[in-house]
Scaffold this motif. Structure first.
Motif, PDB file in Angstrom:
ATOM      1  N   ALA A  13      -1.489 -21.757  11.532  1.00 10.43           N
ATOM      2  CA  ALA A  13      -0.326 -21.524  11.044  1.00 10.43           C
ATOM      3  C   ALA A  13      -0.430 -22.015   9.577  1.00 10.43           C
ATOM      4  CB  ALA A  13       0.959 -22.011  11.614  1.00 10.43           C
ATOM      5  N   ILE A  14       0.547 -21.473   8.651  1.00 12.61           N
ATOM      6  CA  ILE A  14       0.612 -21.788   7.356  1.00 12.61           C
ATOM      7  C   ILE A  14       2.312 -22.296   7.180  1.00 12.61           C
ATOM      8  CG2 ILE A  14      -1.390 -20.764   6.514  1.00 12.61           C
ATOM      9  CD1 ILE A  14       0.668 -18.698   4.853  1.00 12.61           C
ATOM     10  N   GLN A  15       2.316 -23.030   5.976  1.00 15.09           N
ATOM     11  CA  GLN A  15       3.727 -23.657   5.698  1.00 15.09           C
ATOM     12  C   GLN A  15       4.130 -23.632   4.435  1.00 15.09           C
ATOM     13  OE1 GLN A  15       6.102 -27.807   6.508  1.00 15.09           O
ATOM     14  NE2 GLN A  15       4.038 -27.763   6.974  1.00 15.09           N
ATOM     15  N   MET A  16       5.477 -23.436   4.114  1.00 18.15           N
ATOM     16  CA  MET A  16       5.819 -23.362   2.749  1.00 18.15           C
ATOM     17  C   MET A  16       6.977 -24.425   2.539  1.00 18.15           C
ATOM     18  SD  MET A  16       7.661 -20.242   0.560  1.00 18.15           S
ATOM     19  CE  MET A  16       9.371 -20.413   1.282  1.00 18.15           C
ATOM     20  N   PRO A  48       0.472 -16.322  12.516  1.00 18.69           N
ATOM     21  CA  PRO A  48      -0.687 -15.716  11.958  1.00 18.69           C
ATOM     22  C   PRO A  48      -0.550 -14.028  11.687  1.00 18.69           C
ATOM     23  CG  PRO A  48      -1.297 -17.173  14.072  1.00 18.69           C
ATOM     24  CD  PRO A  48       0.235 -16.962  13.818  1.00 18.69           C
ATOM     25  N   ASP A  49       0.476 -13.599  12.214  1.00 20.36           N
ATOM     26  CA  ASP A  49       0.501 -12.091  11.992  1.00 20.36           C
ATOM     27  C   ASP A  49       1.534 -11.930  10.858  1.00 20.36           C
ATOM     28  OD1 ASP A  49       2.850 -12.884  13.266  1.00 20.36           O
ATOM     29  OD2 ASP A  49       3.087 -11.062  14.386  1.00 20.36           O
ATOM     30  N   GLU A  50       1.816 -13.147  10.039  1.00 21.39           N
ATOM     31  CA  GLU A  50       2.874 -13.056   8.881  1.00 21.39           C
ATOM     32  C   GLU A  50       2.066 -13.411   7.298  1.00 21.39           C
ATOM     33  OE1 GLU A  50       7.102 -13.544  10.869  1.00 21.39           O
ATOM     34  OE2 GLU A  50       5.908 -15.397  10.307  1.00 21.39           O
ATOM     35  N   TRP A  51       2.692 -13.073   6.371  1.00 24.54           N
ATOM     36  CA  TRP A  51       2.156 -13.619   5.423  1.00 24.54           C
ATOM     37  C   TRP A  51       3.268 -13.767   4.114  1.00 24.54           C
ATOM     38  CZ3 TRP A  51       1.435  -8.786   7.283  1.00 24.54           C
ATOM     39  CH2 TRP A  51       2.025  -7.828   6.357  1.00 24.54           C
ATOM     40  N   ILE A  52       3.006 -14.754   3.219  1.00 29.27           N
ATOM     41  CA  ILE A  52       4.191 -14.891   2.293  1.00 29.27           C
ATOM     42  C   ILE A  52       3.870 -14.285   0.766  1.00 29.27           C
ATOM     43  CG2 ILE A  52       5.149 -17.187   0.978  1.00 29.27           C
ATOM     44  CD1 ILE A  52       4.428 -18.633   3.333  1.00 29.27           C
ATOM     45  N   LYS A  53       4.713 -13.753   0.146  1.00 30.97           N
ATOM     46  CA  LYS A  53       4.494 -13.244  -1.153  1.00 30.97           C
ATOM     47  C   LYS A  53       5.634 -13.818  -2.074  1.00 30.97           C
ATOM     48  CE  LYS A  53       3.544  -8.935  -3.533  1.00 30.97           C
ATOM     49  NZ  LYS A  53       3.599  -7.266  -3.112  1.00 30.97           N
ATOM     50  N   ILE A  54       4.902 -14.242  -3.131  1.00 34.93           N
ATOM     51  CA  ILE A  54       6.113 -14.847  -4.145  1.00 34.93           C
ATOM     52  C   ILE A  54       5.838 -14.043  -5.476  1.00 34.93           C
ATOM     53  CG2 ILE A  54       6.440 -16.858  -5.445  1.00 34.93           C
ATOM     54  CD1 ILE A  54       5.036 -18.571  -3.270  1.00 34.93           C
ATOM     55  N   ILE A  55       6.926 -13.646  -5.829  1.00 33.73           N
ATOM     56  CA  ILE A  55       6.868 -12.751  -7.209  1.00 33.73           C
ATOM     57  C   ILE A  55       7.934 -13.427  -8.249  1.00 33.73           C
ATOM     58  CG2 ILE A  55       7.752 -10.542  -8.309  1.00 33.73           C
ATOM     59  CD1 ILE A  55       7.282  -9.171  -5.335  1.00 33.73           C
ATOM     60  N   PRO A  56       7.304 -14.125  -9.250  1.00 34.54           N
ATOM     61  CA  PRO A  56       8.059 -14.764 -10.231  1.00 34.54           C
ATOM     62  C   PRO A  56       8.978 -13.860 -11.165  1.00 34.54           C
ATOM     63  CG  PRO A  56       5.658 -15.356 -10.284  1.00 34.54           C
ATOM     64  CD  PRO A  56       5.755 -14.436  -9.544  1.00 34.54           C
ATOM     65  N   ASN A  57      10.057 -14.120 -11.329  1.00 32.99           N
ATOM     66  CA  ASN A  57      11.211 -13.259 -11.891  1.00 32.99           C
ATOM     67  C   ASN A  57      11.084 -13.330 -13.461  1.00 32.99           C
ATOM     68  OD1 ASN A  57      11.910 -12.238  -9.404  1.00 32.99           O
ATOM     69  ND2 ASN A  57      13.635 -13.487  -9.328  1.00 32.99           N
ATOM     70  N   THR A  58      10.130 -13.874 -14.102  1.00 35.36           N
ATOM     71  CA  THR A  58       9.999 -14.327 -15.458  1.00 35.36           C
ATOM     72  C   THR A  58       8.848 -13.914 -16.028  1.00 35.36           C
ATOM     73  OG1 THR A  58       9.574 -16.650 -15.537  1.00 35.36           O
ATOM     74  CG2 THR A  58      11.963 -16.228 -15.270  1.00 35.36           C
ATOM     75  N   ASN A  59       8.634 -13.855 -17.199  1.00 35.46           N
ATOM     76  CA  ASN A  59       7.355 -13.607 -17.900  1.00 35.46           C
ATOM     77  C   ASN A  59       6.652 -14.927 -18.517  1.00 35.46           C
ATOM     78  OD1 ASN A  59       7.172 -10.888 -17.664  1.00 35.46           O
ATOM     79  ND2 ASN A  59       8.469 -10.695 -19.403  1.00 35.46           N
ATOM     80  N   ALA A  60       7.278 -15.900 -17.914  1.00 40.75           N
ATOM     81  CA  ALA A  60       6.958 -17.603 -18.584  1.00 40.75           C
ATOM     82  C   ALA A  60       5.438 -17.813 -17.650  1.00 40.75           C
ATOM     83  CB  ALA A  60       7.810 -18.469 -17.858  1.00 40.75           C
ATOM     84  N   ARG A  61       4.595 -18.597 -18.373  1.00 42.10           N
ATOM     85  CA  ARG A  61       3.472 -19.054 -17.640  1.00 42.10           C
ATOM     86  C   ARG A  61       3.551 -19.891 -16.582  1.00 42.10           C
ATOM     87  NH1 ARG A  61      -0.038 -21.019 -22.416  1.00 42.10           N
ATOM     88  NH2 ARG A  61      -1.801 -20.919 -20.880  1.00 42.10           N
ATOM     89  N   THR A  62       2.670 -19.974 -15.552  1.00 40.56           N
ATOM     90  CA  THR A  62       2.725 -20.668 -14.486  1.00 40.56           C
ATOM     91  C   THR A  62       1.706 -21.403 -14.268  1.00 40.56           C
ATOM     92  OG1 THR A  62       2.147 -18.708 -12.907  1.00 40.56           O
ATOM     93  CG2 THR A  62       4.407 -19.245 -13.072  1.00 40.56           C
ATOM     94  N   ILE A  63       1.477 -22.529 -13.415  1.00 41.82           N
ATOM     95  CA  ILE A  63       0.400 -23.325 -12.965  1.00 41.82           C
ATOM     96  C   ILE A  63       0.366 -22.964 -11.670  1.00 41.82           C
ATOM     97  CG2 ILE A  63      -0.745 -25.707 -12.850  1.00 41.82           C
ATOM     98  CD1 ILE A  63       1.043 -26.417 -14.884  1.00 41.82           C
ATOM     99  N   LEU A  64      -0.904 -22.299 -10.889  1.00 43.84           N
ATOM    100  CA  LEU A  64      -1.272 -22.128  -9.821  1.00 43.84           C
ATOM    101  C   LEU A  64      -2.609 -23.056  -9.624  1.00 43.84           C
ATOM    102  CD1 LEU A  64      -0.944 -20.370  -7.197  1.00 43.84           C
ATOM    103  CD2 LEU A  64      -2.887 -18.946  -8.151  1.00 43.84           C
ATOM    104  N   GLU A  80      -0.084 -13.931  -3.068  1.00 41.24           N
ATOM    105  CA  GLU A  80       0.244 -13.837  -1.618  1.00 41.24           C
ATOM    106  C   GLU A  80      -0.655 -14.568  -0.856  1.00 41.24           C
ATOM    107  OE1 GLU A  80      -1.427 -10.097   1.284  1.00 41.24           O
ATOM    108  OE2 GLU A  80       0.361  -9.559  -0.165  1.00 41.24           O
ATOM    109  N   TYR A  81      -0.129 -15.218   0.294  1.00 38.12           N
ATOM    110  CA  TYR A  81      -0.642 -16.384   0.994  1.00 38.12           C
ATOM    111  C   TYR A  81      -0.753 -15.808   2.409  1.00 38.12           C
ATOM    112  CZ  TYR A  81       0.261 -19.326  -3.085  1.00 38.12           C
ATOM    113  OH  TYR A  81       0.308 -19.941  -4.200  1.00 38.12           O
ATOM    114  N   ARG A  82      -1.882 -16.118   3.005  1.00 40.99           N
ATOM    115  CA  ARG A  82      -2.065 -15.508   4.498  1.00 40.99           C
ATOM    116  C   ARG A  82      -2.958 -16.554   5.210  1.00 40.99           C
ATOM    117  NH1 ARG A  82      -2.161 -10.088   5.999  1.00 40.99           N
ATOM    118  NH2 ARG A  82      -1.184  -9.524   3.695  1.00 40.99           N
ATOM    119  N   ILE A  83      -2.962 -16.788   6.512  1.00 37.70           N
ATOM    120  CA  ILE A  83      -3.982 -17.324   7.167  1.00 37.70           C
ATOM    121  C   ILE A  83      -5.075 -16.641   7.028  1.00 37.70           C
ATOM    122  CG2 ILE A  83      -4.778 -18.210   9.312  1.00 37.70           C
ATOM    123  CD1 ILE A  83      -1.775 -18.211  10.364  1.00 37.70           C
TER     124      ILE A  83
END
Length: 270
Positions: free
Chosen positions: A179-182, A204-220, A236-239
């Motif tokens: 599993a993964i956790q948010m 395991p059969d799911e995934w997380i997708k994050i879409i920032p709503n701004t054009n600001a720079r992010t730290i990943l 996008e994150y998945r196991i």
């Protein structure tokens, strides 16, 4: 058996690494091989073991990790700096035993349409905005789950659930679970903006997708290493289908490890 030694640079770790190398060179069944190892011995702390994992991640399915701690008790490290000979004895009597932990796949798409990046995390990945409030839509398996506003989001593996995830209020997950956790990092919840406010555990059969709503720079980040500060269109994150293996000579049971790391000696009340 081919063995790589991956050590940090402090004096205590260097002494242990030197002792390990000498004993391996004296062995009839063990050899030093930093390019194509079967066992990778990390000497230092959890940070050193994470660095060793990333150094060998291209061949991670072919190696097993072992951790020696040279300071305070580490979460991933089963051996102490004064147990070098005991570890050598275990290596010489190795029969392939291991324990397997899940990993996190990270796929990053950039706003400037530059090639996508791919990452692999043992502990976690975080997404934060460099300045100001991060606003992002969170999807679970292509379905919009929530619109997030806050400092950022942390997505972790089960073994990484005891690291940064725990410090932001996430749950601790046994790494035998795939599993993964948010977990949310300082989310804003009021009459106008609302998030779930609780950690999510993804199957395991799911995934997380994050879409920032701004054009600001992010730290990943990936295991606390910054991997991008560019404008991101989605992450996008998945196991992962890949796994990490630890040599199970004397592998501490997970909940015992949690107790040792966070609670200490427990009074049974007898």
């Amino acid at each position: 058996m081919r063995i790589a030694i991956y050590s940090n640079l402090n004096a205590a770790s260097n002494r242990v690494a030197t002792s390990l190398r000498e004993k391996i060179e004296q062995s009839d069944t063990l050899t030093i091989d930093g390019l194509n190892p079967e066992i990778v011995i990390s000497v230092g702390g959890d940070g050193t073991l994470l660095s060793a994992f990333h150094h060998y991640q291209d061949i991670i399915e072919k190696v097993r990790l072992v951790g020696i701690h040279t300071g305070h008790l580490g979460f991933y490290t089963d051996w102490r700096d004064y147990e070098v000979q005991e570890l050598i004895d275990s290596l010489e009597n190795d029969d392939g035993q291991s324990v397997v932990y899940p990993l996190l796949d990270i796929k990053v798409n950039y706003a400037d349409h530059s090639p996508s990046d791919f990452g692999l995390a043992l502990n976690e990945s975080t997404l934060k905005q460099i300045s100001g409030l991060m606003v992002a839509d969170v999807f679970i398996k292509e379905q919009l789950f929530e619109s997030f506003r806050g400092d950022g989001l942390c997505i972790s593996t089960p073994s990484g659930s005891t690291a940064y995830n725990k410090s932001v209020g996430g749950a601790i997950i046994n790494p035998t679970l795939s599993a993964i956790q948010m977990a949310e990092i300082s989310s804003i919840n009021n009459r106008v903006f609302r998030t779930l406010g609780s950690p999510l555990i993804i199957s395991p059969d799911e995934w997380i997708k994050i879409i920032p709503n701004t054009n600001a720079r992010t730290i990943l980040t990936c295991d606390h290493q910054v991997i991008s500060t560019k404008v991101i269109s989605s992450v996008e994150y998945r196991i992962s289908k890949r796994k990490v293996k630890f040599a199970q000579y004397r592998h501490t049971q997970f909940w015992k490890r949690v107790t040792n790391s966070f609670i200490g000696e427990v009074d049974s009340g007898d």
